[in-house]
Enzyme design. Sequence first.
Site, PDB file in Angstrom:
ATOM      1  N   GLN A  86       0.841  -1.196   0.000  1.00 20.74           N
ATOM      2  CA  GLN A  86       0.000   0.000   0.000  1.00 20.74           C
ATOM      3  C   GLN A  86       0.877   1.247   0.000  1.00 20.74           C
ATOM      4  O   GLN A  86       1.233   1.781   1.046  1.00 20.74           O
ATOM      5  CB  GLN A  86      -0.950   0.012   1.203  1.00 20.74           C
ATOM      6  N   PHE A  87       1.203   1.726  -1.193  1.00 16.93           N
ATOM      7  CA  PHE A  87       2.069   2.895  -1.326  1.00 16.93           C
ATOM      8  C   PHE A  87       1.463   4.148  -0.720  1.00 16.93           C
ATOM      9  O   PHE A  87       2.168   5.072  -0.330  1.00 16.93           O
ATOM     10  CB  PHE A  87       2.450   3.136  -2.788  1.00 16.93           C
ATOM     11  N   THR A  88       0.131   4.187  -0.592  1.00 15.50           N
ATOM     12  CA  THR A  88      -0.521   5.388  -0.074  1.00 15.50           C
ATOM     13  C   THR A  88      -0.207   5.655   1.399  1.00 15.50           C
ATOM     14  O   THR A  88      -0.503   6.742   1.895  1.00 15.50           O
ATOM     15  CB  THR A  88      -2.048   5.328  -0.275  1.00 15.50           C
TER      16      THR A  88
END
Length: 150
Positions: free
Chosen positions: A78-80
Amino acid sequence: MIAVIQRVGKSQVSIDGEVVGRVDKGLNVLLGVGHEDTAEDVQWLANKIVNMRIFGDEEDKMNLSIKDVGGDILLISQFTLHASTKKGNRPSYIDAAKPDRAIPLYEQMKDTLEELLGRKVETGEFGADMQVEIMNDGPVTILVDTKNKR
Protein backbone atom coordinates in the site's frame (compact mmCIF):
# COMPACT_ATOMS: atom_id res chain seq x y z
CA MET A 1 8.95 1.39 5.62
CA ILE A 2 5.53 1.81 7.17
CA ALA A 3 3.26 -1.00 8.31
CA VAL A 4 -0.31 -0.89 9.54
CA ILE A 5 -0.66 -4.06 11.58
CA GLN A 6 -4.21 -5.17 12.34
CA ARG A 7 -5.21 -8.11 14.51
CA VAL A 8 -8.01 -9.80 12.59
CA GLY A 9 -10.61 -12.51 13.03
CA LYS A 10 -10.44 -12.84 9.26
CA SER A 11 -9.24 -10.86 6.29
CA GLN A 12 -9.14 -11.33 2.56
CA VAL A 13 -8.00 -9.53 -0.56
CA SER A 14 -9.69 -9.80 -3.95
CA ILE A 15 -8.76 -8.72 -7.46
CA ASP A 16 -11.52 -8.50 -10.09
CA GLY A 17 -13.88 -10.38 -7.75
CA GLU A 18 -11.49 -13.30 -7.17
CA VAL A 19 -10.04 -13.92 -3.70
CA VAL A 20 -6.24 -14.09 -4.02
CA GLY A 21 -5.29 -14.11 -0.33
CA ARG A 22 -7.19 -15.00 2.83
CA VAL A 23 -6.49 -15.56 6.53
CA ASP A 24 -8.59 -16.35 9.55
CA LYS A 25 -7.19 -15.52 13.00
CA GLY A 26 -4.02 -13.54 12.49
CA LEU A 27 -2.68 -10.28 11.13
CA ASN A 28 -3.54 -8.08 8.18
CA VAL A 29 -0.40 -6.09 7.35
CA LEU A 30 -0.56 -3.11 4.99
CA LEU A 31 3.00 -2.31 3.89
CA GLY A 32 4.26 0.94 2.40
CA VAL A 33 7.80 0.91 1.02
CA GLY A 34 9.67 4.20 0.90
CA HIS A 35 12.47 5.13 -1.49
CA GLU A 36 15.02 5.18 1.36
CA ASP A 37 14.08 1.75 2.77
CA THR A 38 16.64 -1.06 2.87
CA ALA A 39 16.97 -4.78 3.55
CA GLU A 40 17.82 -3.83 7.15
CA ASP A 41 14.39 -2.19 7.46
CA VAL A 42 12.76 -5.36 6.15
CA GLN A 43 14.51 -7.53 8.73
CA TRP A 44 13.77 -5.15 11.63
CA LEU A 45 10.10 -4.76 10.70
CA ALA A 46 9.53 -8.46 10.01
CA ASN A 47 10.92 -9.31 13.45
CA LYS A 48 8.69 -6.65 15.00
CA ILE A 49 5.60 -8.04 13.22
CA VAL A 50 6.06 -11.71 14.19
CA ASN A 51 7.10 -10.98 17.79
CA MET A 52 4.62 -8.19 18.62
CA ARG A 53 2.55 -9.33 21.59
CA ILE A 54 -0.96 -8.24 20.64
CA PHE A 55 -2.93 -11.47 21.13
CA GLY A 56 -4.67 -12.32 24.40
CA ASP A 57 -3.31 -14.91 26.79
CA GLU A 58 -5.42 -17.04 29.21
CA GLU A 59 -6.10 -13.89 31.26
CA ASP A 60 -7.01 -11.94 28.11
CA LYS A 61 -3.91 -9.73 28.42
CA MET A 62 -2.04 -8.92 25.22
CA ASN A 63 0.99 -11.10 25.88
CA LEU A 64 1.09 -13.44 22.88
CA SER A 65 2.57 -13.02 19.41
CA ILE A 66 1.30 -14.29 16.06
CA LYS A 67 3.79 -17.16 16.43
CA ASP A 68 2.44 -18.03 19.88
CA VAL A 69 -1.16 -18.31 18.69
CA GLY A 70 -0.40 -20.06 15.38
CA GLY A 71 -2.03 -17.27 13.40
CA ASP A 72 -1.51 -16.34 9.77
CA ILE A 73 -0.45 -13.15 8.01
CA LEU A 74 -1.98 -11.41 5.01
CA LEU A 75 0.56 -8.95 3.56
CA ILE A 76 -0.71 -6.24 1.22
CA SER A 77 1.33 -3.52 -0.49
CA GLN A 78 0.00 0.00 0.00
CA PHE A 79 2.07 2.90 -1.33
CA THR A 80 -0.52 5.39 -0.07
CA LEU A 81 0.86 4.96 3.46
CA HIS A 82 3.59 7.35 2.32
CA ALA A 83 1.09 10.08 1.41
CA SER A 84 2.13 13.59 2.30
CA THR A 85 -0.82 15.86 3.03
CA LYS A 86 1.10 18.97 4.07
CA LYS A 87 0.06 21.10 1.10
CA GLY A 88 -3.31 21.27 -0.58
CA ASN A 89 -5.93 18.56 -0.73
CA ARG A 90 -4.27 16.17 -3.17
CA PRO A 91 -1.80 13.86 -1.41
CA SER A 92 1.74 13.61 -2.73
CA TYR A 93 3.41 10.20 -2.90
CA ILE A 94 6.94 11.45 -3.48
CA ASP A 95 8.26 9.43 -0.50
CA ALA A 96 6.89 6.12 -1.83
CA ALA A 97 9.40 3.90 -3.61
CA LYS A 98 9.03 3.31 -7.33
CA PRO A 99 8.07 -0.27 -8.27
CA ASP A 100 11.62 -1.22 -9.36
CA ARG A 101 12.75 -0.60 -5.77
CA ALA A 102 9.53 -1.42 -3.87
CA ILE A 103 8.74 -4.82 -5.41
CA PRO A 104 12.02 -6.52 -4.36
CA LEU A 105 11.66 -5.17 -0.80
CA TYR A 106 8.00 -6.24 -0.65
CA GLU A 107 8.96 -9.73 -1.83
CA GLN A 108 11.83 -9.81 0.65
CA MET A 109 9.35 -8.92 3.41
CA LYS A 110 7.10 -11.81 2.38
CA ASP A 111 10.03 -14.26 2.34
CA THR A 112 11.38 -13.01 5.68
CA LEU A 113 7.97 -13.23 7.35
CA GLU A 114 7.56 -16.78 6.03
CA GLU A 115 10.97 -17.74 7.37
CA LEU A 116 10.29 -16.23 10.81
CA LEU A 117 6.72 -17.54 11.00
CA GLY A 118 7.50 -20.99 9.64
CA ARG A 119 4.66 -21.06 7.13
CA LYS A 120 3.24 -19.41 4.02
CA VAL A 121 2.25 -15.74 4.13
CA GLU A 122 -0.79 -14.78 2.08
CA THR A 123 -0.52 -11.72 -0.17
CA GLY A 124 -2.31 -9.44 -2.52
CA GLU A 125 -0.74 -8.46 -5.84
CA PHE A 126 1.68 -5.56 -5.96
CA GLY A 127 0.26 -2.65 -7.97
CA ALA A 128 -3.14 -4.25 -8.54
CA ASP A 129 -6.49 -2.62 -7.80
CA MET A 130 -7.40 -4.69 -4.74
CA GLN A 131 -10.46 -4.89 -2.53
CA VAL A 132 -9.57 -5.72 1.08
CA GLU A 133 -12.07 -7.04 3.61
CA ILE A 134 -10.90 -6.80 7.20
CA MET A 135 -12.68 -8.01 10.32
CA ASN A 136 -10.52 -6.21 12.86
CA ASP A 137 -10.37 -8.06 16.19
CA GLY A 138 -10.41 -5.81 19.22
CA PRO A 139 -10.06 -3.54 17.34
CA VAL A 140 -6.28 -3.67 17.46
CA THR A 141 -4.46 -1.53 14.88
CA ILE A 142 -0.82 -0.54 15.26
CA LEU A 143 1.27 1.73 13.05
CA VAL A 144 5.00 0.97 12.83
CA ASP A 145 7.49 3.14 10.92
CA THR A 146 11.08 1.93 10.54
CA LYS A 147 12.23 5.56 10.70
CA ASN A 148 11.22 5.48 14.39
CA LYS A 149 13.30 2.48 15.47
CA ARG A 150 14.82 4.28 18.43
